[in-house]
Design a protein around this motif. Structure first.
Motif, mmCIF file in Angstrom:
data_model
loop_
_atom_site.group_PDB
_atom_site.id
_atom_site.type_symbol
_atom_site.label_atom_id
_atom_site.label_comp_id
_atom_site.label_asym_id
_atom_site.label_seq_id
_atom_site.Cartn_x
_atom_site.Cartn_y
_atom_site.Cartn_z
ATOM 1 N N GLN A 151 0.825 -1.214 0.000
ATOM 2 C CA GLN A 151 0.000 0.000 0.000
ATOM 3 C C GLN A 151 0.856 1.260 0.000
ATOM 4 O O GLN A 151 0.479 2.272 -0.584
ATOM 5 C CB GLN A 151 -0.939 0.000 1.215
ATOM 6 C CG GLN A 151 -1.915 1.167 1.169
ATOM 7 C CD GLN A 151 -2.911 1.175 2.296
ATOM 8 O OE1 GLN A 151 -3.119 0.183 2.977
ATOM 9 N NE2 GLN A 151 -3.534 2.335 2.505
ATOM 10 N N TYR A 152 1.994 1.199 0.646
ATOM 11 C CA TYR A 152 2.918 2.337 0.696
ATOM 12 C C TYR A 152 3.204 2.866 -0.717
ATOM 13 O O TYR A 152 3.166 4.065 -0.980
ATOM 14 C CB TYR A 152 4.202 1.874 1.378
ATOM 15 C CG TYR A 152 5.308 2.894 1.499
ATOM 16 C CD1 TYR A 152 5.372 3.737 2.594
ATOM 17 C CD2 TYR A 152 6.301 2.985 0.533
ATOM 18 C CE1 TYR A 152 6.404 4.659 2.723
ATOM 19 C CE2 TYR A 152 7.333 3.897 0.653
ATOM 20 C CZ TYR A 152 7.377 4.732 1.754
ATOM 21 O OH TYR A 152 8.403 5.637 1.867
ATOM 22 N N VAL A 153 3.477 1.925 -1.634
ATOM 23 C CA VAL A 153 3.781 2.310 -3.015
ATOM 24 C C VAL A 153 2.492 2.622 -3.773
ATOM 25 O O VAL A 153 2.404 3.628 -4.472
ATOM 26 C CB VAL A 153 4.567 1.185 -3.745
ATOM 27 C CG1 VAL A 153 4.811 1.545 -5.200
ATOM 28 C CG2 VAL A 153 5.882 0.908 -3.038
ATOM 29 N N ARG A 154 1.503 1.758 -3.597
ATOM 30 C CA ARG A 154 0.248 1.923 -4.354
ATOM 31 C C ARG A 154 -0.375 3.280 -4.072
ATOM 32 O O ARG A 154 -0.820 3.978 -4.988
ATOM 33 C CB ARG A 154 -0.709 0.794 -3.974
ATOM 34 C CG ARG A 154 -1.786 0.532 -5.000
ATOM 35 C CD ARG A 154 -2.578 -0.714 -4.696
ATOM 36 N NE ARG A 154 -3.200 -0.680 -3.381
ATOM 37 C CZ ARG A 154 -2.971 -1.566 -2.421
ATOM 38 N NH1 ARG A 154 -2.138 -2.552 -2.643
ATOM 39 N NH2 ARG A 154 -3.566 -1.483 -1.254
ATOM 40 N N ASP A 155 -0.390 3.670 -2.810
ATOM 41 C CA ASP A 155 -0.970 4.968 -2.454
ATOM 42 C C ASP A 155 -0.193 6.115 -3.089
ATOM 43 O O ASP A 155 -0.782 7.101 -3.548
ATOM 44 C CB ASP A 155 -0.955 5.156 -0.929
ATOM 45 C CG ASP A 155 -2.094 4.418 -0.239
ATOM 46 O OD1 ASP A 155 -2.889 3.780 -0.954
ATOM 47 O OD2 ASP A 155 -2.163 4.477 1.000
ATOM 48 N N ARG A 156 1.108 5.989 -3.096
ATOM 49 C CA ARG A 156 1.935 7.069 -3.670
ATOM 50 C C ARG A 156 1.719 7.178 -5.173
ATOM 51 O O ARG A 156 1.671 8.266 -5.734
ATOM 52 C CB ARG A 156 3.406 6.848 -3.314
ATOM 53 C CG ARG A 156 3.726 7.337 -1.899
ATOM 54 C CD ARG A 156 4.975 6.722 -1.313
ATOM 55 N NE ARG A 156 5.362 7.400 -0.072
ATOM 56 C CZ ARG A 156 4.718 7.298 1.084
ATOM 57 N NH1 ARG A 156 3.642 6.552 1.164
ATOM 58 N NH2 ARG A 156 5.142 7.958 2.153
#
Lengths: 320, 280
Positions: A151-156
């Motif tokens: 999620q860290y990457v997906r959200d960004r």
């Protein structure tokens, strides 16, 4: 003279940006915003500074902020830095902070009476890394839209794309700054957390090139974007480009090559014991294949050139 | 990386004498600030790589270079060569030859197949010596920086061809010509004679679950001590014959690639004719 709203103002980068803006005679007023209560917010005060505690995950609060104090102060530029910094944080609340808050700001800015420009802090982590992709990455490089990314990457990526898709359609100008990792505490940098450990592990037989920035350079890029005109996406590289092993050597962190499964377990264990935020799963490909941001566009259009090398604890650059 | 730069320097001095490091120090490259370029090249590793390859270059394959004056002294250029020999020794010999024959020294930037980036240790060592992954973006960035690209347009099918196909160029890819036209770079055709006989391939076993595409089955366990002859042809000035926008015209790119392929084949034919024997 402009007034600027800074979200995420109590982060390392936010705090430094607020200080710089206050030192800038072209800035009339700074409206600093974060979720911290007022008494635990910024360690300095100024009659040109207003701090407001706002929960940006609530769209109603964002509305009240923009059409309340921001309108009253005649804010023209919003610099959006508020993002969850934990690589392990997941859930709707995190998504609301990482993505929905920006969506609300963009929606409202479009019909706002005074806001004419939104500067979005994005990250190099949005770029896909792979064996078939170039090491030097320009703004048209593929983004990491793989279904299994954390999620860290997906959200960004989602936040970045949310801003990019509005460019040219909204009345206000949108600038997205995809910044290299800033080696400093409180920046949310995975690499900083990796280097700050007593020992570091990297995949056996691999030593990728990395580009690292300083908070000073990131802040400088944001200032240039704040005062600039036009819109677009810009890579913001740092001054230092070097192999991961050299990075660890200059940081003074003993680094050992190890097999991937061992590294994953070691860093997961470290996190669960409360020791750190570095996630090997998040960085696995970055620790095999290099990624260096191409800052040509930022140099040509914003006038940004990285000027602040990392103050390496052990040694300085060998050459250049 | 297996060793840090200062150890690489010691190894190169030990193997190649102090001259190895002195030559590498004269190498013109775009230092990104810590002695490495953005792709990971470091002069001390170039010196080490050159010293490691030297016994093979000087004594085992006894490389003879012809026409090295055709290698541009500066500016962007593409070396386009035939690829053969079951294992990529020809790449190492050409890399060494260009490094030795140019003054001031130029290091060619070999463009490797994707799978090379997945090989532990080797990928890092290669990167330190100037090898880059075969993405279009890497090649573009290097040409924009005025570097000398080393490309084998036959790719893996070239190195993996059956012994009966020796000195017959396989399907000739066109990407190198598209890049050369777009970036105004001349293409230097290169014919490598000798490598085609070094390790006759009689079969190959596909490796579907490995990054390496296949395992070659060869008639000899090690390369034979054939003599290498590296022939450089006159640069093909695609930069003069085409405009950058012609890079988008498939017909023109195809014609340019055919021209380069014919030039490489002519060098191979000449080289084969002029050599006294496979080992001479």
């Amino acid at each position: 003279m402009i007034s600027v709203l800074v979200t995420g103002a109590t982060t390392s980068i936010g705090e430094r940006l607020v200080r710089s803006l206050l030192a800038d005679t072209r800035v009339r007023h700074v409206l600093a915003v974060d979720k911290q209560p007022t008494h635990r917010a910024l360690p300095f005060s100024n009659n040109r500074l207003t701090y407001t505690s706002v929960d940006l995950t609530k769209s109603r609060r964002v509305h009240e902020l923009l059409f309340g104090p921001a309108r009253d102060l005649g804010v023209e530029v919003v610099v959006h830095l508020a993002q969850s910094r934990s690589a392990y944080a997941v859930g709707r609340g995190v998504h609301a902070r990482n993505v929905e808050a920006l969506r609300s700001i963009l929606d409202l800015s479009d019909r706002h009476p005074t806001i004419r420009r939104v500067v979005v802090h994005s990250f190099a982590v949005v770029y896909r890394v792979g064996l078939d992709l170039p090491v030097r990455v320009s703004e048209d490089h593929p983004l990491d839209l793989a279904p299994h990314v954390p999620q860290y990457v997906r959200d960004r990526v989602e936040a970045d794309l949310s801003a990019c898709t509005r460019m040219g359609l909204a009345d206000c100008e949108i600038v997205v700054l995809r910044c290299a990792e800033a080696l400093g505490p409180g920046t949310g940098s995975q690499l900083f957390d990796f280097l700050d450990a007593p020992v570091a592990f990297r995949p056996l037989g691999f030593d990728p090139m990395v580009n690292v920035a300083t908070i000073a350079d990131i802040v400088r890029a944001m200032e240039l974007a704040t005062h600039g005109s036009g819109e677009g996406v810009f890579n913001i590289p740092g001054f230092d480009t070097l192999p991961l092993s050299e990075c660890a050597r200059l940081w003074g962190t003993p680094m050992f090559p190890a097999p991937g499964p061992f590294i994953r377990r070691a860093y997961n264990l470290r996190h669960w014991l409360g020791g750190g935020e570095f996630s090997y799963g998040l960085n696995r490909k970055r620790m095999h294949f290099g990624l260096v941001l191409d800052g040509t566009r930022a140099r040509q259009e914003l006038g940004y050139v990285p000027a602040h090398p990392v103050d390496w604890p052990v040694g300085g650059p060998i050459a250049g | 990386m297996p060793v840090p730069p200062h150890i690489a320097r010691v190894i190169s001095s030990w193997l190649g004498g102090p001259g190895a490091s002195v030559r590498a120090d004269r190498l013109a490259f775009a230092d990104a600030g810590h002695g490495f370029d953005q792709f990971g090249l470091h002069p001390d590793f170039v010196a080490m790589g050159s010293s490691l390859v030297a016994p093979l270059y000087d004594r085992y394959f006894r490389v003879v270079s012809h026409g090295a004056e055709h290698i541009p002294k500066s500016g962007p250029a593409v070396l386009a060569a035939n690829h053969s020999g079951s294992i990529p020794v020809d790449g190492a010999m050409l890399w060494t030859d260009v490094y030795r024959q140019t003054d001031p020294p130029r290091i060619p930037r070999p463009v490797a197949d994707y799978f090379v980036s997945t090989l532990p240790v080797i990928s890092t060592l290669f990167a330190r010596c100037g090898v880059v992954g075969g993405s279009r973006g890497n090649a573009r960035a290097l040409l924009e920086a005025g570097e000398l690209l080393m490309i084998f347009p036959e790719g893996v099918p070239g190195i993996g061809k059956h012994f009966s196909q020796r000195y017959r160029l396989q399907e000739w890819r066109q990407g190198h010509c598209e890049l050369a036209i777009r970036h105004g770079a001349p293409v230097v055709p290169v014919g490598i004679v000798g490598a085609e006989e070094q390790m006759p391939q009689i079969a190959r076993v596909p490796l579907p679950f490995s990054p390496i595409p296949y395992l070659p089955i060869t008639a000899t366990p090690l390369p034979l001590p054939v003599r290498y002859h590296i022939w450089y042809g006159e640069p093909i000035r695609l930069d003069r014959d085409y405009r950058p926008e012609d890079a988008d015209d498939p017909e023109k790119v195809r014609a340019a690639a055919a021209r380069v392929k014919a030039a490489v084949q002519a060098l191979l034919d000449r080289g084969k004719k002029e050599r006294k024997g496979i080992f001479k």
